[in-house]
Structure formats: C-alpha cells, structure tokens
Design an enzyme around this catalytic site. Structure first.
Site, PDB file in Angstrom:
ATOM      1  N   GLU A   1      32.623  39.915  49.647  1.00 53.77           N
ATOM      2  CA  GLU A   1      31.381  40.380  49.032  1.00 53.77           C
ATOM      3  C   GLU A   1      30.180  39.748  49.732  1.00 53.77           C
ATOM      4  OE1 GLU A   1      31.441  39.805  44.793  1.00 53.77           O
ATOM      5  OE2 GLU A   1      33.219  41.072  44.532  1.00 53.77           O
TER       6      GLU A   1
ATOM      7  N   HIS B   1      29.511  44.368  42.085  1.00 55.44           N
ATOM      8  CA  HIS B   1      29.772  43.185  41.255  1.00 55.44           C
ATOM      9  C   HIS B   1      28.677  43.026  40.188  1.00 55.44           C
ATOM     10  CE1 HIS B   1      31.958  39.046  41.344  1.00 55.44           C
ATOM     11  NE2 HIS B   1      31.628  39.393  40.117  1.00 55.44           N
TER      12      HIS B   1
ATOM     13  N   VAL C   1      38.035  44.415  37.728  1.00 50.90           N
ATOM     14  CA  VAL C   1      36.861  43.681  37.247  1.00 50.90           C
ATOM     15  C   VAL C   1      37.128  42.179  37.224  1.00 50.90           C
ATOM     16  CG1 VAL C   1      35.982  45.600  35.862  1.00 50.90           C
ATOM     17  CG2 VAL C   1      37.556  43.958  34.811  1.00 50.90           C
TER      18      VAL C   1
ATOM     19  N   ASP D   1      34.649  46.871  40.819  1.00 58.06           N
ATOM     20  CA  ASP D   1      33.427  46.076  40.671  1.00 58.06           C
ATOM     21  C   ASP D   1      33.482  44.806  41.509  1.00 58.06           C
ATOM     22  OD1 ASP D   1      30.858  45.520  39.333  1.00 58.06           O
ATOM     23  OD2 ASP D   1      31.940  43.847  38.418  1.00 58.06           O
TER      24      ASP D   1
ATOM     25  N   ALA E   1      29.348  43.031  34.898  1.00 49.52           N
ATOM     26  CA  ALA E   1      29.354  41.993  33.860  1.00 49.52           C
ATOM     27  C   ALA E   1      27.977  41.693  33.305  1.00 49.52           C
ATOM     28  CB  ALA E   1      29.959  40.700  34.411  1.00 49.52           C
TER      29      ALA E   1
ATOM     30  N   ARG F   1      38.979  39.333  39.935  1.00 50.59           N
ATOM     31  CA  ARG F   1      38.578  38.847  41.246  1.00 50.59           C
ATOM     32  C   ARG F   1      39.121  39.784  42.304  1.00 50.59           C
ATOM     33  NH1 ARG F   1      34.992  37.000  39.420  1.00 50.59           N
ATOM     34  NH2 ARG F   1      34.248  34.844  39.272  1.00 50.59           N
TER      35      ARG F   1
END
Length: 377
Positions: free
Chosen positions: A319, A338, A288, A314, A341, A290
């Site tokens: 990306e 991603h 979670v 995640d 959060a 980088r």
C-alpha cells in the site's frame, strides 16, 4: 511449546496479578482533539494527561494519526516531543506511528509500562520495532481492535451483496448501454459465507450477514476438534467454526469469504492457490483485515479463471496499491484505498477504549486487546 510462547504466557499471568496504582502519567503521542482529551480525563480522573498539540501533526481526516506528511517538527520541537514520551508511564499512540520511534522510546524510557496503538492490527508495528524479551516483559501493548467493526462489517456486506447481484455485469452493461435478457441473481439469504477471524471485526461481519439470512462459517485457532456445530460456537450468527488450517476443506461449500485477519506469519497468504482452487466457482472474496492474508497473484489467477467471480478489496499486500497492479483495471474487482474503516466517531471510540484500559491498569486488572508478543496480533 516454544520457550518464546512460554515467556509470553508467563508475562500475561504476571501482568494479571499486578497491584493497583494511584496515578498514571499518560503522554499523548498521536493526534487527539481537546474534546477527546477531556473525554479521557472525564472517564478516568486518575490519569495525568500530558499533551502538546503543537508537537503533533494535523490530521487530514478521522483517524489520520500519521498526519499531514508535509508537516515537520523543528529540532527544538523534536527534542521536546522525545522528552515528553520519555517521561511517560503510558503512551496514547506509537510515537509518529513509526516502529523505529517506538523502539527508541522503549529503549530510552525505563518507566514506560504501556503503549496503546491506534490500529486494530497494531501488533505488526510492535513486531517491526524488534524489541528485546526484557522490553516485551516490561511494556504492555494494546490495540484498537473492535473500534472499526461496524464500518468494516458494512463494507463486507457491500462486497458480498455486490458479488451476489452481479455488480460487475450490471456496470459493464450500463457502460455499453446494453439491455440484455434477464437473469437470476443470487440471494445472500441462500449463501454460505466464510468469515476468517472472529475478533471484533469478524463478529460484527458475522452478525450483519446472519441478519441477511446467510449461513456463516467462522474460523478460530481455539477450535480444538476442527469444527463446532450450531449452538456451541459461542459467537452470535455463526453456525460452524473451523480452524484456519482447515478452510480448504469447507471451501467447496462457500459462496463468499471475508478476510478480517491480522497480518502475522501464520496468516500470510492463507488465501492462496489451494484455497481458491477449492472454492465454489464464482465465489466472492472480500478483504478488510490485512492485505498479506491474500496472495494477490493467486487471486488474480482465480478471477481470470472464474473461480472467483468478484473481489472487494480494502487492503493490499503493498500500500498504496502500485499503479501497475492488474487489480486496478480488473472489471470484477472493487478497489478501496484502505478507507472502509474510517468513521467520524472513530477517534472518540479509541479514546474511550483507552480510558477503559487505563482504569483496568490502575485497578490491577488485565487489559483489553493485549498484543500477543509471540505472534504479534
């Protein structure tokens, strides 16, 4: 110690001793609701908050600070936007969440002294702007680290539990209508979990895992002797702390690892072949922080060999995750785009953090979540 590191430490010492100020002209460079604008003004009345919502992209979801990619300013609007950010003492957000726009603004605005980034890992955006030493001397940068701790900690717990409870096997058997013989699932309360990074996110992860009975090992670069025994780690729920460069040594005792680290040259591919080869077979990997911290090719090899039993991811090296990535179709991988959060309260929490730092700046105190401008975390 390098000259660059000396310069960064000198900057921090100098900034901590700066005198208090009377007013602060803050230009809102990222989407901020009227409700949260009012919240910032309420918490710190000495701010002169400048915001023009017509110059900011509409958000599609909470914390969507880049906004709708189809939205564009007219040339006149772009000139107005740049004139505003070029008049600021401080910026709420990196202009257009773009390192190139940040560089342009810092070059054009000699009065700019503080930029708050929306991301917990905003240091990577500052690094990408390639600012000169004199500009890094002049402008402070802060991040939103800690705001995302609760939601990401819950995702980390989901990943650790899914690995312990054989979620991939359960999903496969359900898909095939297979009622197998019974088996013993693992108990998180009997597991040792390595949490990479003990910042705001890592501390929240450690607290939740400790509450489930797990033994938590943390990492810290400030650990001078390699390890710290229970009771002296200084972090609730963490029994042992090791330096990041010694994680291979503890890997054989680890049932799960949670990455909460920022992306820096020092953390790139920290979870690579050497670490995965040393892991206890069947271990769980959760990421979670980088995506650059995890060597995805090495992770796939460890998944295929069974050294890693399950991975909940995640964040990724690239990306969006490319459609050809084997991670999409691996039956023992959970792919999250991603999104772990995101929290309806995130925008408000970032605004409140910004206001708290504005108070510190105006009072001549050191800012929270300062970006290290040597390693940019």
């Amino acid at each position: 110690m390098s000259t660059a590191r000396h310069r960064a430490e000198d900057r921090l010492r100098h900034r901590a001793e700066e005198p208090a100020e009377d007013r602060l002209r803050v230009v809102v460079a990222a989407p901020l609701s009227e409700e949260n604008c009012a919240r910032v003004r309420e918490l710190e009345p000495r701010i002169d908050l400048v915001v023009d919502h017509t110059l900011l992209p509409p958000m599609r979801w909470p914390a969507d600070f880049a906004g709708d990619p189809s939205w564009r300013r007219t040339p006149a609007q772009q000139r107005s936007y740049e004139a505003a950010v070029d008049s600021a003492d401080a910026l709420y957000g990196i202009p257009d969440v773009a390192p190139a726009a940040l560089a342009r603004t810092v070059h054009a605005n000699p009065r700019l002294r503080w930029v708050h980034t929306m991301a917990a890992g905003g240091g990577s955006q500052v690094r990408a702007a390639r600012l000169g030493d004199d500009e890094l001397d002049r402008v402070r940068f802060t991040t939103s680290a800690g705001v995302h701790g609760g939601p990401l900690a819950e995702f980390a717990v989901l990943g650790v539990l899914a690995g312990a409870k054989d979620l991939p096997r359960l999903a496969r058997q359900q898909r095939h209508h297979e009622w197998s013989g019974r088996w013993t699932m693992r108990q998180v309360s009997e597991q040792t979990v390595l949490v990479l990074g003990l910042g705001g996110i890592g501390r929240a992860v450690a607290a939740k895992l400790h509450a489930l009975g797990a033994t938590v090992i943390g990492t810290s670069r400030r650990c001078t002797d390699g390890t710290a025994v229970a009771g002296v780690t200084g972090v609730a729920g963490v029994t042992t702390v090791v330096r990041p460069d010694r994680i291979v040594e503890v890997a054989p005792a680890v049932d799960a690892v949670v990455n909460t680290l920022p992306g820096t040259p020092a953390t790139e591919h920290l979870l690579g072949t050497r670490f995965f080869d040393a892991l206890r077979p069947g271990a769980t990997v959760v990421s979670v922080g980088r995506g650059s911290v995890v060597d995805e090719a090495a992770l796939l090899a460890a998944l295929d060999s069974g050294r890693v039993g399950f991975a909940a991811l995640d964040v990724f090296e690239t990306e969006p995750l490319p459609g050809h990535s084997p991670l999409w179709d691996h039956e023992r991988v959970l792919v999250s785009p991603h999104t772990a959060a995101l929290d309806p309260a995130e925008d408000r929490l970032i605004a409140e953090l910004f206001a708290a730092n504005a108070t510190r700046l105006l009072d001549g105190r050191e800012l929270l979540n300062r970006v290290n401008t040597v390693e940019f975390y």
